[in-house]
Design a protein around this motif. Structure first.
Motif, PDB file in Angstrom:
ATOM      1  N   ARG A 111      10.824  -7.870 -11.410  1.00 10.33           N
ATOM      2  CA  ARG A 111      11.013  -6.783 -12.365  1.00 10.33           C
ATOM      3  C   ARG A 111      10.991  -5.468 -11.603  1.00 10.33           C
ATOM      4  O   ARG A 111      10.137  -5.268 -10.734  1.00 10.33           O
ATOM      5  CB  ARG A 111       9.901  -6.786 -13.417  1.00 10.33           C
ATOM      6  N   VAL A 112      11.920  -4.587 -11.911  1.00 11.01           N
ATOM      7  CA  VAL A 112      11.986  -3.279 -11.255  1.00 11.01           C
ATOM      8  C   VAL A 112      11.548  -2.214 -12.247  1.00 11.01           C
ATOM      9  O   VAL A 112      12.035  -2.174 -13.382  1.00 11.01           O
ATOM     10  CB  VAL A 112      13.409  -2.990 -10.743  1.00 11.01           C
ATOM     11  N   VAL A 113      10.606  -1.367 -11.823  1.00  9.95           N
ATOM     12  CA  VAL A 113      10.086  -0.306 -12.689  1.00  9.95           C
ATOM     13  C   VAL A 113      10.149   1.021 -11.946  1.00  9.95           C
ATOM     14  O   VAL A 113      10.160   1.065 -10.713  1.00  9.95           O
ATOM     15  CB  VAL A 113       8.636  -0.592 -13.133  1.00  9.95           C
ATOM     16  N   VAL A 172       3.291  -6.586  -5.716  1.00  9.80           N
ATOM     17  CA  VAL A 172       3.797  -5.290  -6.167  1.00  9.80           C
ATOM     18  C   VAL A 172       4.257  -4.533  -4.933  1.00  9.80           C
ATOM     19  O   VAL A 172       3.463  -4.270  -4.028  1.00  9.80           O
ATOM     20  CB  VAL A 172       2.726  -4.497  -6.938  1.00  9.80           C
ATOM     21  N   GLU A 173       5.546  -4.203  -4.887  1.00  6.73           N
ATOM     22  CA  GLU A 173       6.169  -3.654  -3.681  1.00  6.73           C
ATOM     23  C   GLU A 173       7.064  -2.467  -4.017  1.00  6.73           C
ATOM     24  O   GLU A 173       7.385  -2.230  -5.182  1.00  6.73           O
ATOM     25  CB  GLU A 173       7.011  -4.736  -2.988  1.00  6.73           C
ATOM     26  N   ASP A 174       7.482  -1.739  -2.961  1.00  3.92           N
ATOM     27  CA  ASP A 174       8.377  -0.604  -3.200  1.00  3.92           C
ATOM     28  C   ASP A 174       9.526  -0.525  -2.205  1.00  3.92           C
ATOM     29  O   ASP A 174      10.298   0.434  -2.249  1.00  3.92           O
ATOM     30  CB  ASP A 174       7.595   0.719  -3.166  1.00  3.92           C
ATOM     31  N   THR A 175       9.650  -1.496  -1.300  1.00  6.76           N
ATOM     32  CA  THR A 175      10.745  -1.467  -0.331  1.00  6.76           C
ATOM     33  C   THR A 175      11.443  -2.817  -0.287  1.00  6.76           C
ATOM     34  O   THR A 175      10.858  -3.855  -0.635  1.00  6.76           O
ATOM     35  CB  THR A 175      10.248  -1.134   1.090  1.00  6.76           C
ATOM     36  N   VAL A 176      12.672  -2.801   0.189  1.00  9.99           N
ATOM     37  CA  VAL A 176      13.415  -4.050   0.369  1.00  9.99           C
ATOM     38  C   VAL A 176      12.701  -4.943   1.377  1.00  9.99           C
ATOM     39  O   VAL A 176      12.616  -6.167   1.203  1.00  9.99           O
ATOM     40  CB  VAL A 176      14.858  -3.745   0.819  1.00  9.99           C
ATOM     41  N   MET A 197       0.814  -1.216   0.000  1.00  8.46           N
ATOM     42  CA  MET A 197       0.000   0.000   0.000  1.00  8.46           C
ATOM     43  C   MET A 197       0.851   1.270   0.000  1.00  8.46           C
ATOM     44  O   MET A 197       0.899   2.010  -0.981  1.00  8.46           O
ATOM     45  CB  MET A 197      -0.937  -0.013   1.208  1.00  8.46           C
ATOM     46  N   ASP A 198       1.542   1.528   1.113  1.00  8.05           N
ATOM     47  CA  ASP A 198       2.277   2.783   1.271  1.00  8.05           C
ATOM     48  C   ASP A 198       3.449   2.860   0.297  1.00  8.05           C
ATOM     49  O   ASP A 198       4.339   2.013   0.311  1.00  8.05           O
ATOM     50  CB  ASP A 198       2.796   2.920   2.704  1.00  8.05           C
ATOM     51  N   GLY A 199       3.430   3.871  -0.564  1.00  9.73           N
ATOM     52  CA  GLY A 199       4.510   4.051  -1.519  1.00  9.73           C
ATOM     53  C   GLY A 199       4.364   3.229  -2.779  1.00  9.73           C
ATOM     54  O   GLY A 199       5.158   3.383  -3.712  1.00  9.73           O
ATOM     55  N   THR A 200       3.354   2.353  -2.821  1.00 12.17           N
ATOM     56  CA  THR A 200       3.110   1.521  -4.000  1.00 12.17           C
ATOM     57  C   THR A 200       1.792   1.913  -4.658  1.00 12.17           C
ATOM     58  O   THR A 200       1.752   2.272  -5.830  1.00 12.17           O
ATOM     59  CB  THR A 200       3.086   0.030  -3.618  1.00 12.17           C
ATOM     60  N   LEU A 201       0.707   1.839  -3.896  1.00 12.69           N
ATOM     61  CA  LEU A 201      -0.596   2.268  -4.403  1.00 12.69           C
ATOM     62  C   LEU A 201      -0.813   3.760  -4.207  1.00 12.69           C
ATOM     63  O   LEU A 201      -1.362   4.435  -5.083  1.00 12.69           O
ATOM     64  CB  LEU A 201      -1.715   1.503  -3.688  1.00 12.69           C
ATOM     65  N   VAL A 202      -0.413   4.252  -3.051  1.00 11.06           N
ATOM     66  CA  VAL A 202      -0.686   5.645  -2.700  1.00 11.06           C
ATOM     67  C   VAL A 202       0.574   6.314  -2.166  1.00 11.06           C
ATOM     68  O   VAL A 202       1.482   5.653  -1.655  1.00 11.06           O
ATOM     69  CB  VAL A 202      -1.824   5.756  -1.657  1.00 11.06           C
ATOM     70  N   ASP A 203       0.581   7.624  -2.260  1.00 11.10           N
ATOM     71  CA  ASP A 203       1.768   8.403  -1.906  1.00 11.10           C
ATOM     72  C   ASP A 203       1.771   8.707  -0.408  1.00 11.10           C
ATOM     73  O   ASP A 203       1.646   9.859   0.016  1.00 11.10           O
ATOM     74  CB  ASP A 203       1.782   9.692  -2.725  1.00 11.10           C
ATOM     75  N   THR A 244      10.900   4.501  -3.263  1.00 13.22           N
ATOM     76  CA  THR A 244      11.498   4.886  -1.980  1.00 13.22           C
ATOM     77  C   THR A 244      12.849   4.243  -1.726  1.00 13.22           C
ATOM     78  O   THR A 244      13.555   4.655  -0.813  1.00 13.22           O
ATOM     79  CB  THR A 244      10.568   4.503  -0.813  1.00 13.22           C
ATOM     80  N   ALA A 245      13.205   3.232  -2.492  1.00 11.73           N
ATOM     81  CA  ALA A 245      14.451   2.519  -2.219  1.00 11.73           C
ATOM     82  C   ALA A 245      15.037   1.992  -3.518  1.00 11.73           C
ATOM     83  O   ALA A 245      14.322   1.782  -4.499  1.00 11.73           O
ATOM     84  CB  ALA A 245      14.197   1.357  -1.254  1.00 11.73           C
ATOM     85  N   SER A 246      16.331   1.776  -3.508  1.00 13.53           N
ATOM     86  CA  SER A 246      17.006   1.185  -4.659  1.00 13.53           C
ATOM     87  C   SER A 246      16.902  -0.332  -4.543  1.00 13.53           C
ATOM     88  O   SER A 246      17.463  -0.935  -3.628  1.00 13.53           O
ATOM     89  CB  SER A 246      18.472   1.625  -4.685  1.00 13.53           C
TER      90      SER A 246
END
Length: 221
Positions: free
Chosen positions: A200-202, A167-171, A13-19, A190-192
């Motif tokens: 897959r990284v987008v 679908v994720e945005d953090t390690v 959710m946080d950082g993936t679906l919404v800001d 939010t993270a490399s």
């Protein structure tokens, strides 16, 4: 459902679906400042992607003379919820992807380390009918990076984790999803996060179409 589609797509959710990832950082920075601690880049690993209890425990460890973990948890919860309420903005590409997945009849879930009341705020803002299942921090004994949240979502949907895409945005979140057996699309907000087999990284979900979201396709990424 077509065999070229995933059995389900499980969204962080946080950082993936919404800001809201920046709102979480701001909330932690606020609470840390109240107890005399200046939050900085070295704290990222114990703030970004983690549940409230983890970050409260971390703040108590760095400021042991401050409030107890329970009090810090309550303060973080209140600060984050206040920031989220009324400021829920879908990230680029999210609405179009959710609409396309709904048209393809792919079941969707939210899998979050945020508390239930925050997950419900976001779910309702995005459209509660979009998501067959939501998993919040209170719903599992161990939250991310443990695989339990993604395993719980797959079980609730009646599908195998290996047939799902997360679908994720953090390690922290990627670790949770991959440990559960999911293929992963990682959004670099939010993270490399490096690319890897099954991942897959987008830069944005605006770059993702439904045909990309199949474990066999991601295995070749």
């Amino acid at each position: 459902m077509s065999s070229v589609l995933p059995a389900a797509v499980l969204f962080d959710m946080d950082g993936t679906l919404v800001d809201t990832e920046q709102l979480w950082w701001d909330a932690v920075e606020d609470v840390a400042g109240r107890v005399g601690y200046a939050l900085g880049p070295t704290d990222t690993a114990d703030v970004v992607g983690h549940a409230i209890e983890h970050t409260a425990t971390y703040l108590h460890a760095v400021v042991p003379e401050g409030p107890c973990v329970h009090e810090l948890s309550d303060a973080l919860d209140a600060a984050f919820t206040d920031r989220v309420r009324g400021r829920i903005e879908p990230l680029p590409g999210v609405v179009a992807l959710l609409d396309a997945l709904a048209e393809a009849e792919v079941p969707l879930a939210i899998v979050s380390a945020s508390p239930r009341h925050v997950v419900d705020l976001v779910r309702d803002a995005l459209g509660s009918a979009r998501f067959a299942v939501t998993v919040a921090a209170e719903d599992v004994a161990r939250t991310k990076p443990d695989p339990a949240p993604y395993l719980a979502a797959a079980t609730a949907l009646g599908v195998e984790p290996s047939a799902c895409v997360a679908v994720e945005d953090t390690v922290v979140g990627v670790t949770s999803a991959e440990s559960a057996g999911c293929a992963v699309v990682a959004v670099r907000t939010t993270a490399s996060i490096p690319a890897a087999p099954g991942r897959r990284v987008v830069a944005s979900l605006a770059a993702v179409v439904v045909g990309d979201l199949h474990p066999a396709v991601l295995a070749r990424a």
